[in-house]
Structure formats: structure tokens, C-alpha cells
Design a protein around this motif. Sequence first.
Motif, PDB file in Angstrom:
ATOM      1  N   ASP A  28       4.099  -7.082  12.385  1.00  0.00           N
ATOM      2  CA  ASP A  28       2.787  -7.382  12.951  1.00  0.00           C
ATOM      3  C   ASP A  28       1.793  -6.282  12.569  1.00  0.00           C
ATOM      4  O   ASP A  28       0.660  -6.559  12.210  1.00  0.00           O
ATOM      5  CB  ASP A  28       2.882  -7.471  14.477  1.00  0.00           C
ATOM      6  CG  ASP A  28       3.835  -8.555  14.924  1.00  0.00           C
ATOM      7  OD1 ASP A  28       3.643  -9.706  14.516  1.00  0.00           O
ATOM      8  OD2 ASP A  28       4.782  -8.250  15.678  1.00  0.00           O
ATOM      9  N   ARG A  29       2.262  -5.021  12.676  1.00  0.00           N
ATOM     10  CA  ARG A  29       1.428  -3.886  12.293  1.00  0.00           C
ATOM     11  C   ARG A  29       2.233  -2.940  11.405  1.00  0.00           C
ATOM     12  O   ARG A  29       3.462  -2.934  11.449  1.00  0.00           O
ATOM     13  CB  ARG A  29       0.907  -3.138  13.526  1.00  0.00           C
ATOM     14  CG  ARG A  29      -0.110  -3.951  14.324  1.00  0.00           C
ATOM     15  CD  ARG A  29      -0.775  -3.140  15.428  1.00  0.00           C
ATOM     16  NE  ARG A  29       0.178  -2.742  16.449  1.00  0.00           N
ATOM     17  CZ  ARG A  29       0.529  -1.482  16.714  1.00  0.00           C
ATOM     18  NH1 ARG A  29      -0.002  -0.490  15.998  1.00  0.00           N
ATOM     19  NH2 ARG A  29       1.380  -1.206  17.675  1.00  0.00           N
ATOM     20  N   VAL A  30       1.531  -2.128  10.630  1.00  0.00           N
ATOM     21  CA  VAL A  30       2.160  -1.207   9.682  1.00  0.00           C
ATOM     22  C   VAL A  30       1.576   0.184   9.844  1.00  0.00           C
ATOM     23  O   VAL A  30       0.360   0.340  10.011  1.00  0.00           O
ATOM     24  CB  VAL A  30       1.946  -1.676   8.221  1.00  0.00           C
ATOM     25  CG1 VAL A  30       2.527  -0.667   7.234  1.00  0.00           C
ATOM     26  CG2 VAL A  30       2.568  -3.049   7.989  1.00  0.00           C
ATOM     27  N   SER A  31       2.450   1.188   9.804  1.00  0.00           N
ATOM     28  CA  SER A  31       2.026   2.585   9.711  1.00  0.00           C
ATOM     29  C   SER A  31       2.628   3.154   8.431  1.00  0.00           C
ATOM     30  O   SER A  31       3.838   3.062   8.217  1.00  0.00           O
ATOM     31  CB  SER A  31       2.513   3.386  10.924  1.00  0.00           C
ATOM     32  OG  SER A  31       1.868   2.956  12.107  1.00  0.00           O
ATOM     33  N   VAL A  32       1.787   3.718   7.584  1.00  0.00           N
ATOM     34  CA  VAL A  32       2.222   4.249   6.295  1.00  0.00           C
ATOM     35  C   VAL A  32       2.343   5.765   6.394  1.00  0.00           C
ATOM     36  O   VAL A  32       1.377   6.444   6.767  1.00  0.00           O
ATOM     37  CB  VAL A  32       1.235   3.869   5.171  1.00  0.00           C
ATOM     38  CG1 VAL A  32       1.722   4.395   3.824  1.00  0.00           C
ATOM     39  CG2 VAL A  32       1.050   2.351   5.120  1.00  0.00           C
ATOM     40  N   MET A  33       3.525   6.308   6.056  1.00  0.00           N
ATOM     41  CA  MET A  33       3.765   7.751   6.145  1.00  0.00           C
ATOM     42  C   MET A  33       3.852   8.379   4.762  1.00  0.00           C
ATOM     43  O   MET A  33       4.403   7.788   3.830  1.00  0.00           O
ATOM     44  CB  MET A  33       5.056   8.046   6.910  1.00  0.00           C
ATOM     45  CG  MET A  33       4.961   7.822   8.397  1.00  0.00           C
ATOM     46  SD  MET A  33       6.344   8.575   9.313  1.00  0.00           S
ATOM     47  CE  MET A  33       5.922  10.323   9.226  1.00  0.00           C
TER      48      MET A  33
END
Length: 540
Positions: free
Chosen positions: A223-228
Motif C-alpha cells: 500500500d505504501r513504500v519507504s525507500v532506504m
Amino acid sequence: MSLLEIRDLSVSFGKGAGEVKAVRNISLDIERGETVALVGESGSGKSVSALSVMKLLPYPQARHPSGSIRFDGEELMMADEAHMRELRGNNIAMIFQEPLTSLNPLHSIEKQINEVLFVHKLMDHEQARARVLELLELVGLDEAMDRLDNLPHQFSGGQQQRVMIAMALANEPDLLIADEPTTAVDVTIQAQLLKLLNELRDKLGMALLLITHDLGVVRAMADRVSVMNEGRIVEQGKARDILNNPQHPYTKRLLAAEPKGAPEAADPSAPSLMSGEDVKVWFPIKQGLFRRTVDHIKAIDGVSLSVKRGHTLGIVGESGSGKSTLGRALLRLEGCEGGIVFDGEALHSRGEAELRPLRRRMQLVFQDPYGSLSPRLSIGQIVGEGLKIHDLGGNEEERHNLIAETLKEVGLEPQMMERYPHEFSGGQRQRIAIARVLVLKPDFIVMDEPTSALDMSVQAQIVDLLRDLQQRHGLTYLFISHDLKVVRAVSHDIVVMRRGKIVEQGPASEIFTNPQQPYTRALMAAALEMKADDSGVVGT
């Protein structure tokens, strides 16, 4: 209130000049019933962040200079070990990246899943067995009843991952952390597992923190993405927005990175270097007090194939189809029946002593580079071990120079030979594994899932390296993989396997563009066209 709230979290290993800042001031929320993907390259801090939630980092070597982790309104940073044990498995569960190293090699799968049910649900043996069977059937493990007593090594990588998922779901947790849950499985099984996780998330109202380098998985699930990148979250938002319109340069580079191209053309009239005729590998199923053989698992069941000199033969198929077993059988590392011929010499009739002179010319790069590299040996010792065994390379100085040249050839620095495997990233360890076989100047190399645990950009680098080495040294590869994009980038010919048999084989261009068998068509569709519909359910 979110189910999981991470605020300003930092993780460091060591202190002073030797401090490694693995995670730097990240913040992240996960709502109930939501899937959030944590994406980034190897070493970006994804797994360390997840292990912080479970408090499974190696304390006191690891420490948190800053941050708060709240689960269901409760602060976990100061929670004691007894309370964390209560939460783990019951409220928060985790699927680890390496299933074989996470499962106890001495206990049957029933005993390992039972343990979760005994501790958290206080079930008796009969109740636990019924629940174990239900879970194994839920994750699609074939013949679950007949395999309850099996040990982890008796399963394929994909089957081991299914066991791990079953264990994690045993108590229907509120939050499931999945660390690369589909790394070791083929595309058809991947689609099934992703669909299963989606269905369970919806059914149980479970939140899912998905750690992955596979952007196809992100597209299908999140649903949501966090890019590290380098310990920091550089971009986050709705999955569709991030994937279709990335703003940060790192995210753009990550989305653009994947294996491309095709191998250099090879001589179609080249002679066969390695061939197998009616190869069979059957494992006995033993039952009863006297352990009598009552049936067999037919891992390889009458397979015939040929690998031409200077060519790459790609072996594809679903998890448990016999791909890795076939590779080991051709090298005579697995007991088998049938004819095996290497460079005109029959191997099936030779004993181990007679095979030894040919071992240098036939090498294997294992699926898990970290597990196959001794943690007690330096890189120089690991790469040079084969030279000593086969009495190659001359004196110590000449061997040292040969090791240095080989490390340079695979893109590593010669001065790295004094370091140890744990000091390298996954991609670097795979280069070391390739250097270990390359230093012997082999003719034939079996590559068993050499890119499965690597992120996209590193996969592309390893593919380019293998193609370059093949051209320079005239190498012949048997390339085993469930990733058809990688297989397409390296293979001249393709063999498609299912349940120990070959269902289709031919030139790679024909197999990919015009597959004849329904199974092959389904495999290609699942690999090359996997996407998510509006509801987030995997489709093709």
C-alpha cells in the motif's frame, strides 16, 4: 493510532572510530491491515530496522543512539526480554531471509511449528498436529502429512520458506515482518505466496512490513513504500506514486536497475561438454520401527540433456522441481542412476578417486554464498584452498599472485584477501564464490541460484560479470534460477523442469517467445507480466 510507530530510530554497531551507523533517524508508521514495503539495496539498513522492532539485534554490540518504537501504543525500546518473548510469535512474527539457517537442522518441521503452538497456545499434541497440517496445507506444501517428520535439509529452498511462513502465521499475529519472503522461490510459487499473504492480511486484519529488493513484489503487495539508502529513508509515499513517479535520484536508479541484454552468440555446432542420459535421483521414504522403504521421492526422474561447450544452459522450474539436485547429480555430488558424460569421459562408472582429477574442471557456485564460505578463513585462504587441494599455482608467492589476479577479475581489490566473509556485502560474497571456482580455470560451472539473494542492481552486475568471464575464458555454464529475467540475460538454451522431469527444452529465444507447453507458458506469464490489480491482489 497506528499499530506500529517508529520515530527517529538510529542503530549503531561499535563505538568511537569503529562505529558503524547502520540506521540513521528513520520514522515509519504501519496501520492495521496495511502492507508497507521497506525497499533498498543490500546494506541499506532494512533488516536491521526490522530486527530492532523484534529486539533481535546482537545487544550490547548494537545500540540505539536515538529513537522510539511503539507497538499498539506500547513503548518497546525499554521492554525487558521476558515481555518481548511474549510478544514475539504471538503478536509480532517474522519470516527470516534465510530459511535453512533459521530452521533447526536437528528437528522435524512438525516439532518446530509445534513449539510455537505449545508455548503460545498451550495446545496438546493432537491439537497441535491438526493445526500444523492446516498451516502446511494453507501455505501449499504438498503431501504435508507424509512430510511432518522430515528435516529442513530434505526440502527445497522454496519449501523451506513455506515452512517458515507457516511457523510465523501459527498464532495469527497482529504484525508480520517478512524479510525477503520470496527470495528463494520461483515465480509461480512467489505469486501463490504473495496472494496467500494478501488473503491472510485481509482475513486476519494483520499488518505486514515487507522487506524486499524485488520491485515486482512491491508492486504486487504494498500500500505504501519507504525507500532506504545508507541507513536513511530517502523517499516514502503511496506505492503507486513511488513506483510510477519516483522523485529521489536513488529511487529512480533503483527502479531502472535490472538484468538486461542477452549473452554473446555461441557456436551452434559446438560439441557437447556435459550430458546426462536418463538420470534418476530417488530418495527413499522410510516408515515403521525397522525404517523400511515404503516409497520414493523422485527428485529427478529420467532426465536427459546436453550442454554444449561455450554455451549457457538455463534450468528453470518451480521450487522442488529438481533443478539443484540435477546440477549436483551431473557433478557426481549426488548419488544417481543413469549415464553422465563429461568431455567424452563417462562419470557414472567412476569412483571418487577416479573423479578427483576431473573435479578441477567441474565446479559449483552455491546458492548461499555466505553459508558456503567458511567464516574462519580469510578470503585469500578461501580462494586459494582449491589450488592447494589440486596442487596448482606453483609456490606460495605464485599462488598469492594468482589469487590477487582472480579477485581483480571478478571486480574485487587484491588487498581484500586478508578480510573475512562477514565483512562483505551479499554481492561481494557472490563475487568471492565465483573467484573460488574461477581460480582453478574450470571448463564447466554449475551456477545454483547465484543471484537469488541479491538486489536488482547487484544482480545486473553479476550477470554482466558472468557473461564477460564466459567470453574471456570460453566457460560453459549450467545456470539454475527461478528468476527468468536473469535466465534470459545469460542463457543460450533453456530446460524447463517440473516434478523431476523435463517438460520443455530448446533455444532460449524460442522458449521465451513461443513456449509450447501450458506449464511453460504459465511460468513465463508469472515471471514477465506479474503485476497487481487495483485491489492489490497478484495477477498476470
